[in-house]
Scaffold this active site. Structure first.
Site, PDB file in Angstrom:
ATOM      1  N   TYR A   1      -8.774   4.430   8.893  1.00 39.93           N
ATOM      2  CA  TYR A   1      -8.844   4.664  10.345  1.00 39.93           C
ATOM      3  C   TYR A   1      -9.900   5.744  10.542  1.00 39.93           C
ATOM      4  O   TYR A   1      -9.823   6.792   9.891  1.00 39.93           O
ATOM      5  CB  TYR A   1      -7.520   5.194  10.898  1.00 39.93           C
ATOM      6  CG  TYR A   1      -6.391   4.191  10.890  1.00 39.93           C
ATOM      7  CD1 TYR A   1      -5.701   3.884   9.719  1.00 39.93           C
ATOM      8  CD2 TYR A   1      -6.000   3.564  12.071  1.00 39.93           C
ATOM      9  CE1 TYR A   1      -4.657   2.968   9.723  1.00 39.93           C
ATOM     10  CE2 TYR A   1      -4.949   2.645  12.084  1.00 39.93           C
ATOM     11  CZ  TYR A   1      -4.284   2.353  10.909  1.00 39.93           C
ATOM     12  OH  TYR A   1      -3.259   1.452  10.909  1.00 39.93           O
TER      13      TYR A   1
ATOM     14  N   LYS B   1       2.327  -1.320  15.051  1.00 40.77           N
ATOM     15  CA  LYS B   1       3.774  -1.354  15.295  1.00 40.77           C
ATOM     16  C   LYS B   1       4.317  -2.606  15.990  1.00 40.77           C
ATOM     17  O   LYS B   1       5.523  -2.881  15.924  1.00 40.77           O
ATOM     18  CB  LYS B   1       4.173  -0.146  16.166  1.00 40.77           C
ATOM     19  CG  LYS B   1       4.071   1.178  15.445  1.00 40.77           C
ATOM     20  CD  LYS B   1       5.238   1.373  14.481  1.00 40.77           C
ATOM     21  CE  LYS B   1       4.991   2.467  13.484  1.00 40.77           C
ATOM     22  NZ  LYS B   1       4.889   2.023  12.102  1.00 40.77           N
TER      23      LYS B   1
ATOM     24  N   TYR C   1       4.412   6.087  10.373  1.00 42.20           N
ATOM     25  CA  TYR C   1       3.507   5.000   9.991  1.00 42.20           C
ATOM     26  C   TYR C   1       4.240   3.926   9.186  1.00 42.20           C
ATOM     27  O   TYR C   1       4.087   2.735   9.443  1.00 42.20           O
ATOM     28  CB  TYR C   1       2.331   5.572   9.188  1.00 42.20           C
ATOM     29  CG  TYR C   1       1.205   4.592   8.975  1.00 42.20           C
ATOM     30  CD1 TYR C   1       0.402   4.193  10.033  1.00 42.20           C
ATOM     31  CD2 TYR C   1       0.939   4.060   7.714  1.00 42.20           C
ATOM     32  CE1 TYR C   1      -0.637   3.286   9.858  1.00 42.20           C
ATOM     33  CE2 TYR C   1      -0.099   3.157   7.524  1.00 42.20           C
ATOM     34  CZ  TYR C   1      -0.879   2.779   8.597  1.00 42.20           C
ATOM     35  OH  TYR C   1      -1.891   1.876   8.413  1.00 42.20           O
TER      36      TYR C   1
ATOM     37  N   PRO D   1      -2.512  -1.292  19.320  1.00 47.09           N
ATOM     38  CA  PRO D   1      -2.353  -1.678  17.911  1.00 47.09           C
ATOM     39  C   PRO D   1      -2.669  -0.590  16.879  1.00 47.09           C
ATOM     40  O   PRO D   1      -2.488  -0.811  15.690  1.00 47.09           O
ATOM     41  CB  PRO D   1      -3.322  -2.858  17.755  1.00 47.09           C
ATOM     42  CG  PRO D   1      -4.294  -2.717  18.860  1.00 47.09           C
ATOM     43  CD  PRO D   1      -3.612  -2.025  19.977  1.00 47.09           C
TER      44      PRO D   1
ATOM     45  N   HIS E   1       0.838  -1.202   0.000  1.00 51.37           N
ATOM     46  CA  HIS E   1       0.000   0.000   0.000  1.00 51.37           C
ATOM     47  C   HIS E   1       0.870   1.247   0.000  1.00 51.37           C
ATOM     48  O   HIS E   1       1.921   1.272   0.630  1.00 51.37           O
ATOM     49  CB  HIS E   1      -0.895   0.033   1.246  1.00 51.37           C
ATOM     50  CG  HIS E   1      -2.005  -0.961   1.201  1.00 51.37           C
ATOM     51  ND1 HIS E   1      -3.069  -0.941   2.057  1.00 51.37           N
ATOM     52  CD2 HIS E   1      -2.221  -2.022   0.381  1.00 51.37           C
ATOM     53  CE1 HIS E   1      -3.892  -1.933   1.774  1.00 51.37           C
ATOM     54  NE2 HIS E   1      -3.400  -2.613   0.767  1.00 51.37           N
TER      55      HIS E   1
HETATM   56  P1  RFL Z   1       4.481 -13.466  20.267  1.00 51.75           P
HETATM   57  O1  RFL Z   1       3.920 -13.447  18.906  1.00 51.75           O
HETATM   58  O2  RFL Z   1       3.526 -13.307  21.408  1.00 51.75           O
HETATM   59  O3  RFL Z   1       5.295 -14.818  20.431  1.00 51.75           O
HETATM   60  C1  RFL Z   1       5.767 -15.263  21.669  1.00 51.75           C
HETATM   61  C2  RFL Z   1       5.772 -16.772  21.660  1.00 51.75           C
HETATM   62  O4  RFL Z   1       6.366 -17.262  22.860  1.00 51.75           O
HETATM   63  C3  RFL Z   1       5.634 -18.390  23.311  1.00 51.75           C
HETATM   64  N1  RFL Z   1       5.905 -18.573  24.745  1.00 51.75           N
HETATM   65  C4  RFL Z   1       6.708 -19.544  25.237  1.00 51.75           C
HETATM   66  N2  RFL Z   1       7.415 -20.504  24.633  1.00 51.75           N
HETATM   67  C5  RFL Z   1       8.155 -21.353  25.406  1.00 51.75           C
HETATM   68  N3  RFL Z   1       8.184 -21.261  26.771  1.00 51.75           N
HETATM   69  C6  RFL Z   1       7.486 -20.303  27.427  1.00 51.75           C
HETATM   70  N4  RFL Z   1       7.543 -20.222  28.757  1.00 51.75           N
HETATM   71  C7  RFL Z   1       6.709 -19.391  26.660  1.00 51.75           C
HETATM   72  N5  RFL Z   1       5.918 -18.320  26.951  1.00 51.75           N
HETATM   73  C8  RFL Z   1       5.430 -17.856  25.799  1.00 51.75           C
HETATM   74  C9  RFL Z   1       4.195 -18.033  22.971  1.00 51.75           C
HETATM   75  O5  RFL Z   1       3.368 -19.178  22.892  1.00 51.75           O
HETATM   76  C10 RFL Z   1       4.371 -17.361  21.605  1.00 51.75           C
HETATM   77  O6  RFL Z   1       4.285 -18.270  20.539  1.00 51.75           O
HETATM   78  O7  RFL Z   1       5.606 -12.335  20.475  1.00 51.75           O
HETATM   79  P2  RFL Z   1       6.649 -11.682  19.434  1.00 51.75           P
HETATM   80  O8  RFL Z   1       7.369 -12.718  18.658  1.00 51.75           O
HETATM   81  O9  RFL Z   1       7.392 -10.695  20.247  1.00 51.75           O
HETATM   82  O10 RFL Z   1       5.727 -10.912  18.366  1.00 51.75           O
HETATM   83  C11 RFL Z   1       4.959  -9.779  18.702  1.00 51.75           C
HETATM   84  C12 RFL Z   1       3.666  -9.711  17.885  1.00 51.75           C
HETATM   85  O11 RFL Z   1       2.998 -10.945  17.970  1.00 51.75           O
HETATM   86  C13 RFL Z   1       2.737  -8.572  18.345  1.00 51.75           C
HETATM   87  O12 RFL Z   1       3.477  -7.430  18.692  1.00 51.75           O
HETATM   88  C14 RFL Z   1       1.720  -8.146  17.251  1.00 51.75           C
HETATM   89  O13 RFL Z   1       0.812  -9.164  16.967  1.00 51.75           O
HETATM   90  C15 RFL Z   1       0.967  -6.882  17.683  1.00 51.75           C
HETATM   91  N6  RFL Z   1      -0.044  -6.449  16.696  1.00 51.75           N
HETATM   92  C16 RFL Z   1       0.325  -5.785  15.551  1.00 51.75           C
HETATM   93  N7  RFL Z   1       1.624  -5.555  15.259  1.00 51.75           N
HETATM   94  C17 RFL Z   1       1.982  -4.969  14.079  1.00 51.75           C
HETATM   95  O14 RFL Z   1       3.183  -4.754  13.848  1.00 51.75           O
HETATM   96  N8  RFL Z   1       1.059  -4.598  13.119  1.00 51.75           N
HETATM   97  C18 RFL Z   1      -0.265  -4.804  13.327  1.00 51.75           C
HETATM   98  O15 RFL Z   1      -1.053  -4.520  12.423  1.00 51.75           O
HETATM   99  C19 RFL Z   1      -0.691  -5.374  14.585  1.00 51.75           C
HETATM  100  N9  RFL Z   1      -1.973  -5.594  14.835  1.00 51.75           N
HETATM  101  C20 RFL Z   1      -1.394  -6.735  16.919  1.00 51.75           C
HETATM  102  C21 RFL Z   1      -2.350  -6.266  15.964  1.00 51.75           C
HETATM  103  C22 RFL Z   1      -1.824  -7.464  18.024  1.00 51.75           C
HETATM  104  C23 RFL Z   1      -3.160  -7.721  18.211  1.00 51.75           C
HETATM  105  N10 RFL Z   1      -3.516  -8.512  19.321  1.00 51.75           N
HETATM  106  C24 RFL Z   1      -4.416  -9.600  19.255  1.00 51.75           C
HETATM  107  C25 RFL Z   1      -2.732  -8.421  20.529  1.00 51.75           C
HETATM  108  C26 RFL Z   1      -3.698  -6.507  16.139  1.00 51.75           C
HETATM  109  C27 RFL Z   1      -4.111  -7.207  17.273  1.00 51.75           C
HETATM  110  C28 RFL Z   1      -5.599  -7.382  17.447  1.00 51.75           C
HETATM  111  C1  PHB Z   2      -4.506  -5.394  10.841  1.00 54.02           C
HETATM  112  O1  PHB Z   2      -4.612  -5.518   9.605  1.00 54.02           O
HETATM  113  O2  PHB Z   2      -4.747  -6.331  11.610  1.00 54.02           O
HETATM  114  C2  PHB Z   2      -4.121  -4.082  11.407  1.00 54.02           C
HETATM  115  C3  PHB Z   2      -3.771  -3.055  10.551  1.00 54.02           C
HETATM  116  C4  PHB Z   2      -3.423  -1.820  11.071  1.00 54.02           C
HETATM  117  C5  PHB Z   2      -3.423  -1.619  12.429  1.00 54.02           C
HETATM  118  C6  PHB Z   2      -3.751  -2.651  13.291  1.00 54.02           C
HETATM  119  C7  PHB Z   2      -4.107  -3.899  12.783  1.00 54.02           C
HETATM  120  O3  PHB Z   2      -3.106  -0.401  12.920  1.00 54.02           O
END
Ligand code: RFL
Ligand code: PHB
Length: 402
Positions: free
Chosen positions: A205, A300, A388, A296, A76
């Protein structure tokens, strides 16, 4: 029988941070083993982020892991901001000299990295929780874990806790070795995935007097949308029709219609900002959600996790190639600069678009003034655009390890 493993870097967590770290270290001839608490199906099915910064895409490309990302990801060049039904476009590609974002689901990133790791003989144990990290103030730290009903240990040179917000890495840091910063928000996000073509070509947004809404996407056939809900909201109170009605109102602008379709994923996520100011103790290093959470709204979280990994790789490569701990000693300091930048931007986006106070209140008027300023000032739009899409590593005075 006790399982005893040995490696250079013991990695806890097979999320985006742990998997990227393992691949990147291997590129430099450094051996690692990953422990993952959950099953492969669970980790690969977990629906989360979707927005990849330019830096993140470049790293995955350079690691040779972007075949599917380049085929299925959607690049995008701009984003829509909507306020009280008025929609504007921020052309971030044009404003940042061609830096862009790519929409590609986090589960797909995790799936791609996991299969590439396993297919090339990488060691990764699923359903193998790390239960203790010890001796990290010596040069032979140990990770205790459980696997198939047995106890195991990994002897390593370094421990990388990439184990997310609820992991054991942060809990293991000595209590007085860092400060904590937390902010909770009085609202959550209800997110859905639906089988319907996106009603928009770029993300929207939106501020509305009923609350925030975001239209994102996953593919030409799958849409990802979110709405602001109260912190005590229950998913049972949000049947599909109610969600679509609310989205249609909050995202609505004249002459535009939201297409509806069957919802196949629904979840509520609380919003928080969380930070610690030291990501290391001895030979234990934290990366990703283990060390920080951003709301979120700026997209980031995943991107920060990958950026942390870059700095950790730089430090580890320097250690193994030059026998110097300089990079590792400065890991926290280097990573924290970007993390605070992202905390600020995520907080800014959250406060700009969410309903926090009465419609028409002082807070509302500040939000509206900001939105109007984006429309009138290229300079203001540019600062938003560069945050962004994500600032390049050179902006922080760094070059790439790749
Ligand atoms: P993760 O993905 O949580 O992975 C950590 C892993 O560690 C495991 N674990 C263990 N394993 C062994 N022994 C233990 N004792 C353990 N304890 C835990 C877990 O099972 C897991 O598999 O962390 P990591 O790698 O730091 O990654 C971070 C991202 O997952 C997170 O920041 C993003 O998903 C946040 N986020 C977004 N980030 C973006 O950059 N762009 C986005 O558009 C975005 N949208 C979002 C999001 C997060 C969301 N939620 C649900 C929190 C949208 C949502 C709704
Ligand atoms: C997503 O596609 O899940 C998403 C995109 C932008 C955001 C957060 C989540 O700021």
């Amino acid at each position: 029988m006790m399982k005893k493993l040995k490696t250079q870097v013991g990695i806890i967590g097979a999320g985006p941070a742990g998997l990227t770290l393992a691949h990147w270290l291997r590129k430099h001839g450094i051996h690692s083993i990953i422990l993952e608490n959950r099953s492969r199906e669970y980790v690969e099915g977990r629906v989360r982020a979707g927005l990849l910064e330019q830096n993140t895409v470049d790293i995955i490309k350079d690691l040779g892991l972007a075949d599917r990302l380049l085929k299925e990801g959607q690049e995008h060049h701009g984003v829509y901001f909507s306020f009280d039904g008025q929609r504007i476009r921020v052309p971030f590609g044009e404003l940042t000299g061609g830096r862009n974002i790519t929409i590609y689901g986090q589960q797909k990133v995790v799936r791609d990295l996991t299969s590439a790791w396993l297919e090339s003989g990488g060691e990764l144990y699923f359903e193998a929780p790390a239960v203790g990290i010890r001796d990290f103030h010596t040069d032979k730290p140990i990770i205790d874990f459980e696997y198939q009903g047995e106890q195991g240990i990994i002897e390593c040179d370094f421990v990388a806790a990439c184990d997310g917000f609820h992991g054991i890495g942060r809990k293991t840091l000595p209590e007085n070795s860092y400060n904590t910063f937390t902010r909770t928000y009085p609202f959550s996000w209800l997110g859905i995935l639906a089988h319907v073509a996106p009603s928009t070509d770029e993300l929207i947004y939106s501020y509305h007097e009923r609350g925030f809404a975001l239209h994102s996407l996953r593919s030409h056939k799958i849409s990802r949308l979110y709405i602001q809900v109260d912190n005590d909201a229950h998913i049972e109170d949000w049947p599909d029709d109610r969600i679509w009605d609310e989205l249609a109102i909050r995202l609505g602008t004249e002459g535009w219609e939201l297409q509806r379709g069957p919802i196949f994923e629904k979840g509520i996520t609380p919003m928080r900002s969380f930070m610690i100011d030291r990501l290391q103790s001895g030979r234990l290093f934290l990366a990703g959600d283990a060390a920080h959470i951003v709301p979120p709204t700026g997209g980031k979280g995943l991107n920060l996790a990958i950026a942390d990994v870059k700095h950790l790789v730089d430090g580890l490569v320097e250690f193994y190639q030059k026998n110097s701990t300089l990079g590792l000693d400065h890991y926290s300091e280097i990573a924290l600069k970007r993390i605070w930048r992202a905390q600020d931007f995520s907080n800014f986006m959250t406060r700009l678009f969410h309903k926090q106070d009465e419609h028409g209140s002082f807070q509302y008027r500040l939000q509206k003034a900001k939105f109007d300023y984006i429309r009138m000032s290229r300079a203001y739009a540019t600062t938003i655009a560069e945050n962004y899409v994500g600032l390049g590593f050179e902006a922080f005075g760094l070059t790439s390890a790749i």
